[in-house]
Design an enzyme around this catalytic site. Structure first.
Site, PDB file in Angstrom:
ATOM      1  CG  ASP A 101      -4.673   1.205   4.224  1.00  0.00           C
ATOM      2  OD1 ASP A 101      -5.371   1.309   5.258  1.00  0.00           O
ATOM      3  OD2 ASP A 101      -3.511   0.749   4.247  1.00  0.00           O
ATOM      4  CD  GLU A 158      -5.329  -8.255  -4.282  1.00  0.00           C
ATOM      5  OE1 GLU A 158      -4.622  -7.395  -4.837  1.00  0.00           O
ATOM      6  OE2 GLU A 158      -5.167  -8.598  -3.095  1.00  0.00           O
ATOM      7  CG  HIS A 184      -1.903  -1.088   1.284  1.00  0.00           C
ATOM      8  ND1 HIS A 184      -2.955  -1.109   2.182  1.00  0.00           N
ATOM      9  CD2 HIS A 184      -2.021  -2.228   0.555  1.00  0.00           C
ATOM     10  CE1 HIS A 184      -3.668  -2.220   2.003  1.00  0.00           C
ATOM     11  NE2 HIS A 184      -3.104  -2.913   1.032  1.00  0.00           N
ATOM     12  CD  GLU A 238       6.102  -1.241  -9.671  1.00  0.00           C
ATOM     13  OE1 GLU A 238       6.843  -2.239  -9.785  1.00  0.00           O
ATOM     14  OE2 GLU A 238       6.015  -0.581  -8.623  1.00  0.00           O
ATOM     15  CB  SER A 269       4.093  -6.680  -9.327  1.00  0.00           C
ATOM     16  OG  SER A 269       4.968  -6.600  -8.217  1.00  0.00           O
TER      17      SER A 269
END
Length: 482
Positions: free
Chosen positions: A126, A397, A28, A381, A378
């Protein structure tokens, strides 16, 4: 009287400040930093980011991120709870929640001090930070959630109370998938671990409670963009909660930043042919068993492709053995790799322990494929650098993410898992070849290249995500001026 008026004028002319509270989930922190950066440099707000630490001292991953935060953003590491506050076996979610809840009084104190100096525009948390709702209410500021995972997960989260009331039996035993508007069907084996647990367990009931708390915010920012998840628009039908796609917000430091360019891996990558290297990383928290780590090593060797591997020390009982990061210098040995592996792959592969400059690596022209745990950072990116993926999900998840990236988005190939939940070396090599040379890989490269262009446009001056964040920032500014 004159001095009092002068102070008031200074407050009125000061930039309104957004207070952000991030739980100790390392995945996060990076998008929270990027959100703060954009609010400050693109939208004329000030930002203070509070990070609720779970470890003392903070992990090397936190220190690496914190070292790159612009001076214009204030980052504060809140103290970690006492080590004995929870048993060692406590789930990561409970540890993260404790790190936040134990610091609520400190957050309130800091928010009041900031509000005395400059107008507070909003409090952003969050999914773990919803207990801070009362802080926002006390100060009369908007209370928003920044959801750092995809819209599909957020949609499942918001629909969970309804799904829970409608379904009988355990979610893991369901034969029919969960169908959400515009999303790939979610099969039982792809559910987040918290839903895979017994519905009577604290793991599940705590997750359900968090889902119900999510509806108590004034709005949700989601780290996604329209072209990647068009369902973020369709899926809002019937929801009273405003949802805003503002992504992809990832670590956008240029590769020229010293800490990245001077890393040993960058000079190694400079010597490799274009698109020839497989990058392997399971994120800041993912871990494999000793046996699976060894099998992955042998699979990389068997594939005969160049590789760069950011490896962590194996953990026999948990896929999240490094969820809250690692201590500096904690891992110093590669004794868990197969005997002779390093010697046999010298010149072909590069193995790095723990932290690696991932954004710089993925942005290097020699990278042709990314073996990833499918953490959302990831994935984003990889997409932003136009790199196709081999999906190897581990926890949370990530199975849902992998299904979406392969079936719906078309930018990944999933490694096939055996009945014993083990991935053999032959499958490791096969999945890499499917991406690197097969026709299937050519399709994923074309698709991820298109998405790269669309992700760049979403964040451009006229892009959808920039437009959305501008509207929100202006709303916060107006609220603070009142």
């Amino acid at each position: 009287m004159g001095e009092l008026q002068q102070e008031r004028n200074q407050v009125c002319t000061a930039r309104p400040r957004v207070l952000l509270l991030c739980s100790p989930c390392m995945g996060h922190l990076i998008p929270f930093v990027e959100l703060a950066r954009r609010l400050v440099f693109d939208h004329g707000l000030a930002a203070t980011l509070l990070f609720a630490s779970a470890t003392s001292p903070p992990s090397e991953q936190y220190l690496a991120v914190n070292a790159t935060v612009p001076d214009a953003i204030d980052v504060v590491a809140l103290p970690a709870p006492p080590p004995d506050a929870l048993p060692p076996s406590a789930p990561a979610r409970e540890r993260a929640q404790l790190a936040v809840v134990s610091n609520i009084p400190r957050v309130r104190e800091m928010a009041r001090a900031l509000a005395a100096e400059t107008p507070l525009a909003a409090l952003v948390v969050d999914m773990v930070g919803t207990p801070a709702r009362n802080v926002a209410a006390d100060l009369g500021v908007p209370f928003y959630m920044f959801f750092t995972s995809p819209w599909m997960t957020m949609s499942l989260f918001l629909h969970l109370p309804e799904i829970d009331s409608r379904r009988a039996g355990e979610h893991r035993d369901a034969t029919e998938p969960i169908r959400l508007p515009g999303c790939v069907p979610i099969h039982a084996h792809e559910l987040p671990e918290s839903m895979f647990a017994d519905r009577s367990s604290s793991t599940y009931t705590g997750f359900l409670s968090m889902a119900k708390d999510a509806t108590g915010v004034d709005g949700v920012l989601v780290n996604t963009f329209d072209a990647l998840e068009p369902a973020v628009r369709d899926g809002m039908d019937g929801l009273d909660l405003p949802v805003h796609p503002v992504g992809p917000l990832v670590w956008t430091r240029p590769a020229s930043v010293r800490v990245d360019r001077d890393h040993e891996c960058m000079s190694w990558l400079d010597q490799q042919p274009r698109g020839s290297v497989v990058y392997v990383s399971f994120g800041s928290g993912g871990t494999l068993t000793w046996e699976q780590t060894a099998e992955l090593a042998l699979g990389l060797e068997l594939s005969q492709y160049r590789f760069i591997w950011a490896v962590k020390r194996p953990h026999q009982s948990s896929t999240i053995g490094a969820f809250f990061g690692t201590k500096e210098g904690e891992h110093i040995s590669l004794d868990f790799l197969p005997e002779g592996f390093i010697e046999r792959t010298t010149g072909v592969g590069l193995v790095m322990l723990s932290w690696a400059p991932q954004t710089a690596i993925l942005g290097h022209p020699s990278i042709g494929c990314f073996v990833t745990h499918c953490g959302w950072n990831s994935i984003l990116e990889s997409i932003m650098n136009g790199i196709p993926m081999v999906a190897w999900p581990l926890y949370a998840e990530q199975n849902m993410n992998a299904a979406m990236m392969e079936v719906q988005v078309g930018v990944a190939v999933r490694a096939k898992v055996g009945a014993d939940r083990f991935i053999r070396k032959e499958e490791v090599a096969n999945a890499i070849r499917r991406v690197m040379v097969a026709e299937e890989g050519e399709r994923t490269r074309r698709r991820v290249s298109d998405l790269r262009d669309q992700s760049i446009h979403a964040l451009s001056k006229d892009g959808s995500s920039t437009h959305v964040l501008t509207q929100i920032a202006n709303t916060w500014k107006c609220a603070s001026s009142k």
